[in-house]
Write a protein that holds these residues in place. Structure first.
Motif, PDB file in Angstrom:
ATOM      1  N   PHE A  25      38.534  42.609  44.626  1.00 29.36           N
ATOM      2  CA  PHE A  25      38.963  43.744  43.814  1.00 29.36           C
ATOM      3  C   PHE A  25      39.760  44.728  44.674  1.00 29.36           C
ATOM      4  O   PHE A  25      39.620  44.782  45.901  1.00 29.36           O
ATOM      5  N   GLU A  26      40.579  45.492  44.012  1.00 37.54           N
ATOM      6  CA  GLU A  26      41.356  46.585  44.605  1.00 37.54           C
ATOM      7  C   GLU A  26      42.345  46.094  45.663  1.00 37.54           C
ATOM      8  O   GLU A  26      42.741  46.861  46.542  1.00 37.54           O
ATOM      9  N   THR A  28      46.127  44.155  46.180  1.00 38.16           N
ATOM     10  CA  THR A  28      47.351  43.723  45.504  1.00 38.16           C
ATOM     11  C   THR A  28      47.845  42.436  46.156  1.00 38.16           C
ATOM     12  O   THR A  28      48.098  42.381  47.364  1.00 38.16           O
ATOM     13  N   ARG A 137      46.875  42.492  40.671  1.00 39.90           N
ATOM     14  CA  ARG A 137      45.840  43.393  41.179  1.00 39.90           C
ATOM     15  C   ARG A 137      44.714  43.457  40.147  1.00 39.90           C
ATOM     16  O   ARG A 137      44.961  43.677  38.961  1.00 39.90           O
ATOM     17  N   SER A 139      41.166  45.469  39.419  1.00 44.85           N
ATOM     18  CA  SER A 139      40.461  46.673  39.868  1.00 44.85           C
ATOM     19  C   SER A 139      39.345  47.022  38.899  1.00 44.85           C
ATOM     20  O   SER A 139      39.334  46.591  37.739  1.00 44.85           O
ATOM     21  N   ARG A 140      38.403  47.798  39.393  1.00 42.21           N
ATOM     22  CA  ARG A 140      37.341  48.317  38.551  1.00 42.21           C
ATOM     23  C   ARG A 140      37.814  49.595  37.864  1.00 42.21           C
ATOM     24  O   ARG A 140      38.575  50.373  38.435  1.00 42.21           O
ATOM     25  N   ASP A 142      37.202  53.172  36.486  1.00 44.43           N
ATOM     26  CA  ASP A 142      36.323  54.338  36.556  1.00 44.43           C
ATOM     27  C   ASP A 142      36.124  54.919  35.158  1.00 44.43           C
ATOM     28  O   ASP A 142      37.050  54.949  34.336  1.00 44.43           O
TER      29      ASP A 142
END
Length: 795
Positions: A25-26, A28, A137, A139-140, A142
């Motif tokens: 995750f996070e 690229t 990419r 990502s989590r 928020d």
């Protein structure tokens, strides 16, 4: 490679190499994909039963190869998501808008375990033989789970929609989801969807499931726990590819069907907040408040009736203690007293001779053609069946026909001249008004609610707007009870041969009053039906009985002093049906249709002229082949040969003013062509009603008649309430003259008990004002109850 068979050579499928890559995750990933190489990224994350974590996949390509785009397939434990990059979204007329940067949130599968590790795979492939460079990419997200009463801001585009999860907290059964933006455009959509996969979060599928609203700056949807078995739901925000659905312009038309159009910057900053909606206690308080207001009118009416009854008993006791009056003195002059005093004298004093009173009335002014009717015959008539007589029983006689021409064309008319027909006939005629009246009648972008104050109940999305119509029903019923009480008392007076009831005052016909009260109740019912889903198409439900009420009030005003020549129920309702028919035509064809407005304006003006002639000549004219010859003769004799003024000046003043008003309204409609045709038609009816009512009051005062205290209080009270009612009406909490998204810009929060909005207060006040208006019509001529009818002027 090739393989030989009996039928020839077959080409084998070209080999595609799969590259597996563990990913984080996070991070690229910049990579290239071809038709020979497919890259598969493997991700793993921990899924908790008590916590939902959002995961978002973003892909960006440098090349815009629409022929061979990149295909992204996300394989999860219980769901699959696929999309292409560049993403092609279609608009109106098959416009194509390519988006090279795509971001999608993954649907989160449910887990029964307290915590478990799940894997998902992102497959990247293409049919392009040349390498396509991309960026990936994961990502989590928020704040994927929204918190109660906490605002969260985010950015969305057509190719990068957003959605969030909300879980109902304990003790909360209903919430209102509000999405706001400082930007009118680009147009966007808010959708409420159940926790299911897939999530419909693109412009071309967001309307497939759940509830949705288009929006410019504001959107609000009330969500109930009972509609979502999982006690949670998704809030989906999608930015549309075009602004036409929100009232925005279309910039250009594609020259070629396959031409790609650059959409430009269509990012939009929004914020979302979820707040608890009202609880059951507020619902109960709102209903009790509504009932309490209108039940208080029942109590007030009961108190006024008790006071009036006590006053009448005192007056009767005073009459019983007065000395007897001789027949000779009675014949010389009749002192005006109340109808109840007449009845008391007739029953308790043997010195009052009916023959003497009748002779006195006949000799007082023989020019008015007053017809003597013995009281015993009148009493017998009351016992006969109304079905045995018809209005035409008198009108078909030649001598009565000639008498009409003599009487109704006099310069100064009195009520006795237009109250010559048998009361049985007129009672039946006007009772028909009441009888005929009884024979009449997931997409939240369809309904134009005030969504910031729309409280659902069951299948009703805005129960408060429906509940506030209760006043029309309750006050309409109260008015019917008041009319019934007056009708019973009048019939009792007739049965005991009360002279005041027989020969004095405005003739009492209650059929129109019953129709008015019933129309007020029906207005409440149909207004409630309209507010189930208010929109332009069904606004006719809300206005149909408004036309009825306005028409019946004008008929009642006219009937007061013209009982013999007032329109029959069949004619009146036929005209009102024509008005409603034109209202429907205006709804369907009226928008920017010049031909319709020309035809309607011509009909409006012709109807005004014909009605003016009918009223001026009291119906003593004929529409036949000789009408033009008679018109030219009148113009020659009254305008050319000698200049003479109108014979009936008062009537002429009213009709001239009425024609000015109606011609002006017709010209306004033809020039402006308002979109809200139903309201325009209602404005015509109300303007004519107010004009006629003002004329009636002025002429009443000019004739040295007075307005009693109760009627004066009703007039002043009604005028004040109408003023406040119109103030709340023009607040404009929604308007279906605009798109649903633009209409929601006018939405406002509740202002009364956290349950009722401005439009609900309009319902409260307008129902009270209509009730007061009816009371004005009922009581405004009570001062004439002791005045002989040949002393009451017609105007």
């Amino acid at each position: 490679s090739f393989s030989s068979t009996k039928t020839g050579w077959l080409r084998l499928r070209k080999t595609t190499w799969n590259i597996y890559r563990d990913a984080d995750f996070e991070v690229t990933y910049n990579d290239t994909v071809t038709s020979d190489i497919q890259t598969i990224y493997t991700f793993n994350h921990t899924v908790s039963r008590n916590k939902t974590e959002g995961v978002r996949v973003s892909v960006n390509v440098q090349s815009e190869q629409v022929e061979n785009p990149i295909l992204i397939v996300v394989r999860q434990k219980q769901a699959v998501l696929s999309f292409q990059v560049p993403l092609i979204l279609r608009g109106l007329y098959q416009r194509k808008y390519p988006y090279a940067h795509v971001g999608r949130t993954l649907c989160q599968p449910q887990t029964r375990a307290l915590s478990e590790t799940q894997f998902f795979f992102v497959d990247v492939s293409t049919l392009s033989s040349q390498g396509v460079h991309y960026q990936l990419r994961v990502s989590r997200v928020d704040s994927f789970t929204l918190q109660t009463d906490k605002k969260f801001s985010f950015v969305a585009t057509p190719s990068q929609p957003q959605y969030f999860k909300y879980v109902f907290p304990d003790g909360v059964d209903s919430v209102i989801v509000k999405v706001n933006s400082q930007m009118n455009f680009p147009c966007s959509v808010m959708s409420i969807q159940d926790i299911l996969c897939p999530v419909y979060d693109l412009d071309n599928n967001v309307a497939f499931i759940g509830m949705y609203q288009t929006m410019t700056t504001t959107a609000a949807i009330t969500v109930q726990r009972k509609d979502f078995p999982s006690n949670s739901f998704y809030v989906v925000i999608v930015v549309k590819t075009e602004d036409e659905a929100c009232g925005g312009p279309l910039r250009f038309y594609p020259l070629r069907p396959d031409e790609l159009i650059d959409a430009g910057n269509r990012s939009k900053v929004l914020d979302v907040v979820v707040s608890p909606a009202i609880n059951s206690e507020v619902y109960v308080m709102g209903m009790l408040f509504c009932l309490g207001i209108f039940l208080s009118f029942y109590v007030l009416t009961f108190l006024v009736a008790c006071i009036e009854n006590k006053r009448m008993h005192r007056r009767k006791e005073g009459l019983l203690s007065t000395p007897s009056v001789s027949p000779a003195e009675t014949g010389k002059g009749l002192t005006p007293v109340s109808p109840y005093e007449y009845g008391s004298i007739a029953e308790n004093s043997s010195t009052l001779s009916s023959e003497a009173v009748t002779d006195s009335m006949v000799s007082a002014d023989a020019n008015y053609g007053y017809m003597e009717r013995p009281l015993d015959s009148v009493g017998r008539c009351r016992q006969e069946s109304l079905s045995s007589v018809e209005e035409d029983d008198y009108d078909t006689l030649a001598d009565i026909d000639s008498d009409k021409n003599i009487v109704r064309t006099k310069k100064f008319l009195c009520v006795s001249d237009l109250a010559r027909k048998d009361k049985r006939i007129l009672s039946k005629k006007y009772q028909i008004y009441f009888c005929v009246l009884l024979t009449l009648r997931r997409n939240q972008d369809i309904c134009y609610y005030n969504f910031l104050c729309a409280h659902p109940l069951g299948a009703l999305s805005a129960f408060n707007n429906i509940l506030s119509n209760l006043g029309y029903v309750m006050l309409g019923l109260l008015f019917l009870l008041i009319v019934l009480q007056r009708d019973i008392m009048h019939n009792r007076a007739l049965l005991r041969n009360d002279l005041a009831a027989l020969e004095c005052g405005i003739p009492k016909h209650f059929g129109l009053y019953y129709a008015m009260g019933t129309a007020l109740m029906m207005e409440g019912l149909l207004s409630a039906c309209y507010h189930v889903c208010p929109n332009y198409t069904n606004f006719q439900f809300d206005t149909s009985f408004m036309y009825m009420i306005a028409g019946l009030c004008m008929l009642k005003l006219y009937q007061k002093r013209h009982p013999d020549i007032n329109a029959s129920a069949y004619t009146a309702y036929a005209c009102l049906a024509a008005v409603i028919f034109f209202s429907v035509l205006g709804v369907v064809f009226g928008k920017d249709n010049t031909a319709f407005w020309i035809v309607f304006s011509i009909i409006h003006i012709l109807a005004t002229l014909l009605l003016s002639i009918q009223l001026y000549y009291m119906g003593r004219w004929r529409l036949d082949s000789g009408i033009l010859r008679r018109m030219l003769y009148v113009i020659y004799t009254d305008c050319i040969r000698q200049c003479s003024g109108p014979m009936y000046i008062d009537r002429m003043v009213l009709l001239v003013m009425g024609n000015i008003v109606n011609w002006s309204l017709a010209a306004y409609g033809l020039i402006e062509r308002p979109n809200d045709f139903a309201s325009y038609l209602l404005a015509i009816a109300i303007c004519n009603l107010l004009l006629y009512f003002a004329f009636y009051i002025i002429m009443k005062l000019r004739s040295n008649e007075r307005i009693q205290f109760l009627a004066l209080v009703c007039i002043l009270f009604t005028a004040v309430v109408w003023g406040f009612a119109l103030f709340f009406f023009f607040q404009g909490l929604s308007t279906w003259q605009k798109t649903p998204a633009e209409s929601r810009e006018h939405n406002r929060d509740c202002i009364l008990l956290s349950f009722f909005d401005d439009h609900d207060i309009w319902h409260f006040l307008s129902s009270i004002a209509m009730f007061g208006s009816f009371l004005v019509l009922l009581t405004m001529d009570d001062d004439l109850d002791t005045v002989q009818r040949d002393k009451i002027y017609v105007f």
